[in-house]
Design an enzyme around this catalytic site. Structure first.
Site, short mmCIF file in Angstrom:
data_model
loop_
_atom_site.label_atom_id
_atom_site.label_comp_id
_atom_site.label_asym_id
_atom_site.label_seq_id
_atom_site.Cartn_x
_atom_site.Cartn_y
_atom_site.Cartn_z
N ASP A 486 0.82 -1.22 0.00
CA ASP A 486 0.00 0.00 0.00
C ASP A 486 0.85 1.26 0.00
O ASP A 486 0.61 2.20 0.76
CB ASP A 486 -0.97 0.00 1.18
CG ASP A 486 -2.14 0.99 0.96
OD1 ASP A 486 -2.37 1.38 -0.21
OD2 ASP A 486 -2.80 1.38 1.94
N LYS A 488 2.06 4.80 -1.08
CA LYS A 488 1.50 6.04 -1.63
C LYS A 488 1.96 7.17 -0.70
O LYS A 488 2.35 6.90 0.45
CB LYS A 488 -0.04 5.98 -1.72
CG LYS A 488 -0.75 5.64 -0.41
CD LYS A 488 -2.25 5.47 -0.63
CE LYS A 488 -2.93 4.93 0.63
NZ LYS A 488 -4.37 4.70 0.43
N ASN A 491 0.92 7.28 2.97
CA ASN A 491 1.48 6.32 3.92
C ASN A 491 2.97 6.54 4.20
O ASN A 491 3.66 5.64 4.66
CB ASN A 491 1.24 4.88 3.45
CG ASN A 491 -0.22 4.48 3.64
OD1 ASN A 491 -0.96 5.11 4.38
ND2 ASN A 491 -0.63 3.43 2.95
N ASP A 504 1.25 2.53 8.36
CA ASP A 504 0.04 1.81 7.95
C ASP A 504 0.36 0.49 7.25
O ASP A 504 0.53 0.42 6.03
CB ASP A 504 -0.86 2.67 7.05
CG ASP A 504 -2.29 2.11 7.00
OD1 ASP A 504 -2.47 0.93 7.33
OD2 ASP A 504 -3.21 2.85 6.63
N THR A 523 -4.22 0.62 -3.32
CA THR A 523 -4.94 1.83 -3.74
C THR A 523 -5.00 1.80 -5.26
O THR A 523 -3.97 1.55 -5.91
CB THR A 523 -4.20 3.08 -3.21
OG1 THR A 523 -4.19 3.00 -1.77
CG2 THR A 523 -4.86 4.36 -3.65
#
Length: 673
Positions: A486, A488, A491, A504, A523
């Protein structure tokens, strides 16, 4: 025509001219370096002023900031876990619904005409055709309602429907069209309404059946290829994880009877294993060039193995990677990630300190972030006001409702064991009847997402620093067989020095080496093509997302983005080569992004023999001080202004949480939290 002396004189003039030009280039480069330093100093000064001015204007813009944040922050998506054991998939019996040849052709043509489903293999399409069952609706019926949760995809055979979104007509559709395809990827709400204009006849398939077909195809093929490779003496002593990597790059090729596969004298750049049929091996020795029959080869036999000892290995559709370049990737990784005795003693003392703390020992100071899961609060230790932490507070009922129990357990276990300067530390967990609590390291420099939003985009050198922080975090996680899934800007969080850390870990998973996992999560703009196509994914999906992050930090937007998730996925499946790179992305940065975002996971930089070293040695990182980064001596491009352990000025403002969720004391899933 000039004399030799004239030519020599002209040559000397040219050499002198070039020397002067080189000297001028050197002067200009020095001037450019000095200007870069000045820009960096001024940028740092500007950052300081911004952080001083921000608290005074924060309350005025509180509502605007909140609206901006809600509008642009991206939610990650996760499918529910597979209902059965992956290894049992080959024994699952799929439903079969008889159809006329015309219906079969119509469904197949509709799938091949669909932007997403046309990417499936023909064998998968055939199974989908067989599994689809008939559905009929009368005139003025609602097939799909915007906002409802759905799990079916449809192909229309007869009739006409109207598609609307937020009350506005988008289009009408007739026979031979696919709709509702997002619902077969994961549990989601419908993005449009589909109503019948006439009586309609449809064919439908549900998510679980579709996912079973997708996963099973890849697993069966992979198992077959593994068996083939094990039958080849050249590969006999290779580890299972390396065999698995080779199985991923094997490609099926078909030859007609009498066709030449290899000709004597031609360069041997491909290794072949026979899966079906017979091959004659001949040699042309005689002066008249007549071939001499040597032997026949059948199923399980191999030839061309000398190619493995040379430069080339296993022909790929788009590329031929050398054997030495491909094999490995994991060999020098499993020994990493160990901690020395001093570090171990430090962590044990730390654990003992946190073990004796209770929820009542903390005061809440301010909110650092909010999301669908709950909130992150800055908390202060009552007994020592200089000690502050980030407390992630998760709603138990929400976790159960969204079936994320396993992800939460995994997040806790992975974060507690992660001792890296590029990963946010998790010190302790607590729970009560309504919430789970995760006590974490407080990083008060703010989210990278917020800084990117405020600045629009980053310079090459700034992007390089944050990308390097992620590379270090990934090197650590991957050395432990952990996939992150994840990545991005949302995060990545800055500590008080300005170093970026991964936060996260809700989608992180320990998969081991040479293994794959199948749950759709991430995402939308950042998911790799193999996740979308449910082919199974491994750590190489993280390197894909690293390329996407680079692009977004350099430009302010990810390369693949559509008005809804399905359109985004279709753009991803078209590939990085279909994306036009803005001029501000330098040639070397573009080259690295494209090498990270290869469609074939086996070809991605970071996933080859040398692992992350290939990324660290890429031209874009030339001259970058990796040792300084690891030791924390490298000056970050943006140094946040953090005045005290309770300074939250680098974060957006958030409203108070007045929601009182229901307790979840019955399911018992959080016993070991």
């Amino acid at each position: 025509m000039g004399t030799l002396r004239d030519l020599q004189y002209a040559l000397q003039e040219k050499i002198e001219e070039l020397r002067q030009r080189d000297a001028l280039i050197d002067e200009l480069e020095l001037e450019l370096d000095q200007k870069d330093e000045l820009i960096q100093r001024l940028q740092n000064e500007l950052d300081k002023y911004r952080s001083i001015i921000k608290p005074a204007t924060q309350q005025v813009h509180k509502q605007t900031e909140l609206q901006e944040q809600q509008r642009t922050k991206r939610q990650a998506i996760s499918a529910e876990p597979t209902a059965f054991d992956i290894q049992d998939l080959s024994h699952v019996t799929l439903p079969f619904y008889p159809k006329s040849p015309q219906s079969k052709d119509l469904i197949k043509e509709a799938i091949l005409d669909n932007d997403f489903m046309k990417n499936l293999e023909l064998s998968q399409i055939q199974e989908i055709v067989d599994c689809m069952y008939p559905v009929e609706y009368g005139k003025d019926s609602c097939i799909i309602k915007e906002g409802d949760v759905g799990s079916l995809v449809y192909v229309m055979e007869d009739g006409k429907v109207e598609v609307t979104k937020e009350g506005l007509k988008l289009c009408t559709m007739g026979p031979g069209k696919v709709f509702g395809e997002l619902a077969i990827l994961y549990n989601c709400t419908r993005t449009a309404t589909v109503k019948t204009l006439t009586n309609v006849k449809l064919w439908a398939i549900d998510r679980q059946c579709f996912q079973t077909i997708m996963m099973r195809t890849g697993l069966i093929k992979h198992t077959e290829y593994m068996e083939f490779l094990k039958s080849v003496p050249t590969f006999h002593d290779l580890q299972e994880d390396i065999l698995s990597k080779l199985a991923d790059v094997l490609e099926e090729t078909h030859y007609e009877a009498g066709e030449y596969i290899i000709r004597q004298g031609a360069r041997g750049d491909t290794f072949f294993i026979i899966s079906k049929g017979k091959v004659n091996v001949n040699r042309e020795d005689l002066p008249n060039g007549e071939p001499v029959y040597l032997r026949s080869l059948g199923k399980g036999d191999w030839f061309g193995e000398k190619a493995l000892q040379g430069e080339w290995i296993l022909k790929n559709k788009s590329n031929q990677d050398s054997f030495k370049h491909l094999i490995g990737g994991l060999e020098d990784v499993s020994n990493k990630g160990h901690e020395d005795a001093d570090a171990k003693a430090k962590y044990e003392a730390e654990n003992a300190f946190f073990f004796n703390l209770n929820l009542a020992d903390f005061n809440i100071i301010d909110t650092l972030g909010v999301g669908g899961f709950g909130r992150v609060e800055l908390v202060q230790l009552k007994s020592d006001e200089n000690k502050t932490f980030a407390m992630k507070i998760l709603k138990k009922r929400h976790i159960v409702d969204t079936r994320q129990q396993e992800h939460i357990r995994s997040e806790k276990l992975i974060m507690q064991e992660a001792h890296s300067d590029f990963i946010v530390r998790l010190y302790r967990t607590f729970k009560d009847s309504k919430y789970l609590y995760m006590l974490m390291e407080a990083c008060l420099g703010g989210e990278l997402w917020t800084i990117l939003r405020d600045r629009g985009s980053f310079e090459d050198s700034t992007t390089r620093f944050y990308t390097a922080c992620v590379v270090e975090a990934f090197a650590y996680l991957h050395s432990k067989g952990i996939i992150y899934r994840d990545l991005k800007p949302e995060n990545l969080i800055l500590d008080h020095r300005g170093y970026a850390k991964l936060v996260d870990f809700g989608f992180a998973k320990k998969i081991g080496f040479g293994k794959k996992t199948w749950t759709f999560c991430g995402t939308p703009e950042y998911v790799a093509p193999e996740i979308i196509l449910n082919k199974g994914h491994d750590i190489s999906a993280d390197y894909w997302s690293l390329g996407i992050l680079m692009f977004e930090l350099l430009t302010g937007s990810p390369p693949f983005s559509g008005p809804d998730p399905m359109k985004t996925y279709n753009i991803i499946l078209r590939g990085i080569d279909m994306i036009e790179f803005p001029k501000k992305i330098t040639k070397n940065a573009a080259n690295l992004i494209k090498k990270l975002c290869r469609d074939n996971p086996c070809e991605r930089l970071g996933n080859l023999k040398n692992g992350v070293k290939d990324i660290q040695k890429h031209k874009w990182f030339e001259g970058f001080n990796w040792e300084g980064l690891k030791k924390g001596t490298l000056t970050p491009p943006i140094v946040p202004n953090v005045t005290s352990p309770v300074d939250t000025s680098n974060f957006d403002s958030f409203p108070e949480d007045n929601e009182d969720p229901p307790p979840d004391d019955n399911s018992g899933w959080d016993v070991d939290f």
